[in-house]
Write a protein that holds these residues in place. Structure first.
Motif, mmCIF file in Angstrom:
data_model
loop_
_atom_site.group_PDB
_atom_site.id
_atom_site.type_symbol
_atom_site.label_atom_id
_atom_site.label_comp_id
_atom_site.label_asym_id
_atom_site.label_seq_id
_atom_site.Cartn_x
_atom_site.Cartn_y
_atom_site.Cartn_z
ATOM 1 N N ARG A 66 85.598 72.284 -12.899
ATOM 2 C CA ARG A 66 84.255 72.421 -12.327
ATOM 3 C C ARG A 66 83.506 71.102 -12.467
ATOM 4 O O ARG A 66 83.665 70.385 -13.456
ATOM 5 C CB ARG A 66 83.504 73.524 -13.087
ATOM 6 C CG ARG A 66 82.043 73.691 -12.686
ATOM 7 C CD ARG A 66 81.343 74.671 -13.617
ATOM 8 N NE ARG A 66 81.255 74.139 -14.976
ATOM 9 C CZ ARG A 66 80.864 74.860 -16.029
ATOM 10 N NH1 ARG A 66 80.551 76.125 -15.896
ATOM 11 N NH2 ARG A 66 80.807 74.301 -17.230
ATOM 12 N N THR A 79 90.715 75.972 -14.444
ATOM 13 C CA THR A 79 89.590 75.863 -13.517
ATOM 14 C C THR A 79 88.853 74.562 -13.808
ATOM 15 O O THR A 79 88.426 74.336 -14.949
ATOM 16 C CB THR A 79 88.634 77.062 -13.672
ATOM 17 O OG1 THR A 79 89.373 78.268 -13.504
ATOM 18 C CG2 THR A 79 87.528 77.004 -12.642
ATOM 19 N N LEU A 98 91.059 74.644 -8.559
ATOM 20 C CA LEU A 98 92.071 75.175 -9.475
ATOM 21 C C LEU A 98 93.250 74.211 -9.556
ATOM 22 O O LEU A 98 93.636 73.595 -8.564
ATOM 23 C CB LEU A 98 92.576 76.547 -9.004
ATOM 24 C CG LEU A 98 91.610 77.726 -9.130
ATOM 25 C CD1 LEU A 98 92.233 78.989 -8.579
ATOM 26 C CD2 LEU A 98 91.186 77.937 -10.578
ATOM 27 N N ARG A 105 92.652 83.265 -15.823
ATOM 28 C CA ARG A 105 92.112 82.112 -15.103
ATOM 29 C C ARG A 105 90.713 81.840 -15.625
ATOM 30 O O ARG A 105 89.935 82.758 -15.864
ATOM 31 C CB ARG A 105 92.064 82.426 -13.598
ATOM 32 C CG ARG A 105 91.372 81.356 -12.766
ATOM 33 C CD ARG A 105 91.320 81.731 -11.306
ATOM 34 N NE ARG A 105 90.648 82.986 -11.048
ATOM 35 C CZ ARG A 105 89.323 83.148 -11.067
ATOM 36 N NH1 ARG A 105 88.520 82.156 -11.373
ATOM 37 N NH2 ARG A 105 88.802 84.335 -10.802
#
Length: 413
Positions: A364, A362, A70, A49
């Motif tokens: 962000r 992921t 996620l 991950r």
């Protein structure tokens, strides 16, 4: 350039005994090196991950909010949109862009961690968990869930339900409010909504809370304990995000594929996909900067500034535009190859992303400021939902039936 000091004459030829200066060999053609040394060592990542090493800068004037999320890579398609870029030759014209669909079902917040600032960086002070954890979350704490006793968090849940446990939690939260500078929520994905992935174990991560005071951050997280947070509360249309994940693995590869070095001439003895010279005689070792064969792919990478064209809601129809009003789902006909159907909320990201299908990504909030291109509106006109397994002639099953008519296979016996 060389001045000879001593020579011995033997017939017509002369042999050089010594010289006052030596001349180094040179390469025939100058060229930049192949491959970047900034990504060393090129080996398999420990982080399947995407691991966030830096979160966006905190802004106390904003409302408390999550800074990451996620998702799972479903596949790619293409869209038609009207470009809004004054000065460009394509301004006010329709352009086709490749997009990646990232399925992002709601995440569940199950705890929080408080960090204290120290001269050596952040130090965790306390971790406070919710009263109950789902089975998908508990599976993450076990190597083999089936053979385990499944006792994780049973003692903690019993302790928190008592009066002393409640006082202990309030005491910890008070300490976090007094001493901590950073608050991060512990959140996990809900694998029950992603049965087609064939995984029951949830992905869990810490997500930094930005905005407001420390008290506001703690109140925000505790109010969301055991609650689902949808992706549209974190990201919005036309926002820029950074995507972190593991690239697609390619196993053990040679220097030509791994570093992009030039192939040797066709008649080369013992192979031509090689590096001809791996270094000088001295220093008598192979330098770290010399391209060598080894692991290629499955490296951790961060892609900055990827534009979100659409934050789509789960269910149908969710692939309509103002121009194309055909009722259709984002899932192409026959499903995404090697993935299946997208039944939950999704993000439509411009371009490609790291990783294979089904890989966890992921997302962000970007560390970089918004650019002129980042402020541009997507203006989607058409989203392609034709089959990705063949040539894709039809956008929907209804359209196919209208064109093909009644088929023999549709006849019920």
């Amino acid at each position: 350039g060389t001045s000879n000091v001593g020579c011995v004459q033997q017939g017509p030829s002369f042999f050089l005994l010594c010289s006052t200066s030596t001349k180094m060999s040179h390469r025939k053609f100058e060229a930049p090196r192949h491959g970047s040394l900034g990504f060393l060592p090129r080996k398999r990542t420990k982080h399947h991950r995407g691991r966030i090493r830096s979160f966006p800068k905190d802004d106390a004037s904003a409302e408390p909010h999550l800074t990451a999320f996620l998702g799972y890579k479903a596949g790619m398609t293409h869209v038609l949109r009207e470009m809004e870029r004054p000065g460009s030759q394509s301004h006010k014209k329709e352009v086709v862009d490749a997009v990646t669909i990232v399925e992002s079902p709601p995440m569940t917040i199950v705890g929080l961690v408080g960090y204290i600032k120290t001269p050596r960086g952040l130090r965790p002070l306390h971790t406070v968990w919710a009263d109950h954890l789902s089975e998908t979350c508990k599976r993450r704490f076990y190597k083999n869930w089936a053979k385990s006793k499944k006792k994780a968090f049973t003692k903690y849940a019993k302790h928190v339900s008592s009066e002393s446990g409640k006082k202990d939690r309030e005491h910890k939260l008070a300490k976090l409010e007094k001493y901590c500078s950073t608050i991060r929520a512990i959140a996990h994905t809900d694998m029950t909504k992603l049965r087609h992935l064939g995984q029951k174990k949830a992905h869990i991560m810490e997500i930094q809370i930005n905005g407001g005071s420390v008290k506001d951050k703690i109140a925000f997280v505790t109010s969301h304990f055991e609650k689902e947070v949808p992706v549209d509360t974190v990201f919005a249309d036309d926002e820029m995000v950074d995507i972190l994940g593991a690239t697609k693995g390619h196993g053990f590869k040679g220097v030509t594929a791994r570093w992009g070095t030039k192939k040797l001439p066709r008649k080369t003895h013992r192979g031509l996909r090689k590096v001809a010279c791996i270094g000088a005689w001295h220093p008598a070792r192979v330098g770290f900067y010399v391209p060598r064969a080894g692991q290629h792919g499955y490296h951790h990478r961060t892609e900055p500034n990827k534009k979100i064209y659409r934050v789509g809601k789960g269910g149908t129809p969710n692939a309509m535009t103002e121009v194309d009003i055909t009722e259709k789902s984002i899932t192409p006909m026959g499903g995404f190859p090697h993935y299946g159907e997208v039944r939950n909320d999704y993000l439509m990201v411009k371009g490609c992303t790291v990783g294979a299908k089904k890989r966890v990504l992921t997302l962000r909030k970007t560390l970089l400021g918004p650019s002129l291109r980042g402020k541009e509106k997507a203006n989607l006109r058409f989203i392609d939902t034709a089959s990705k397994f063949g040539h894709g002639r039809f956008q929907t099953d209804k359209e196919k039936k209208a064109f093909m008519g009644h088929l023999k296979k549709d006849t019920k016996e």
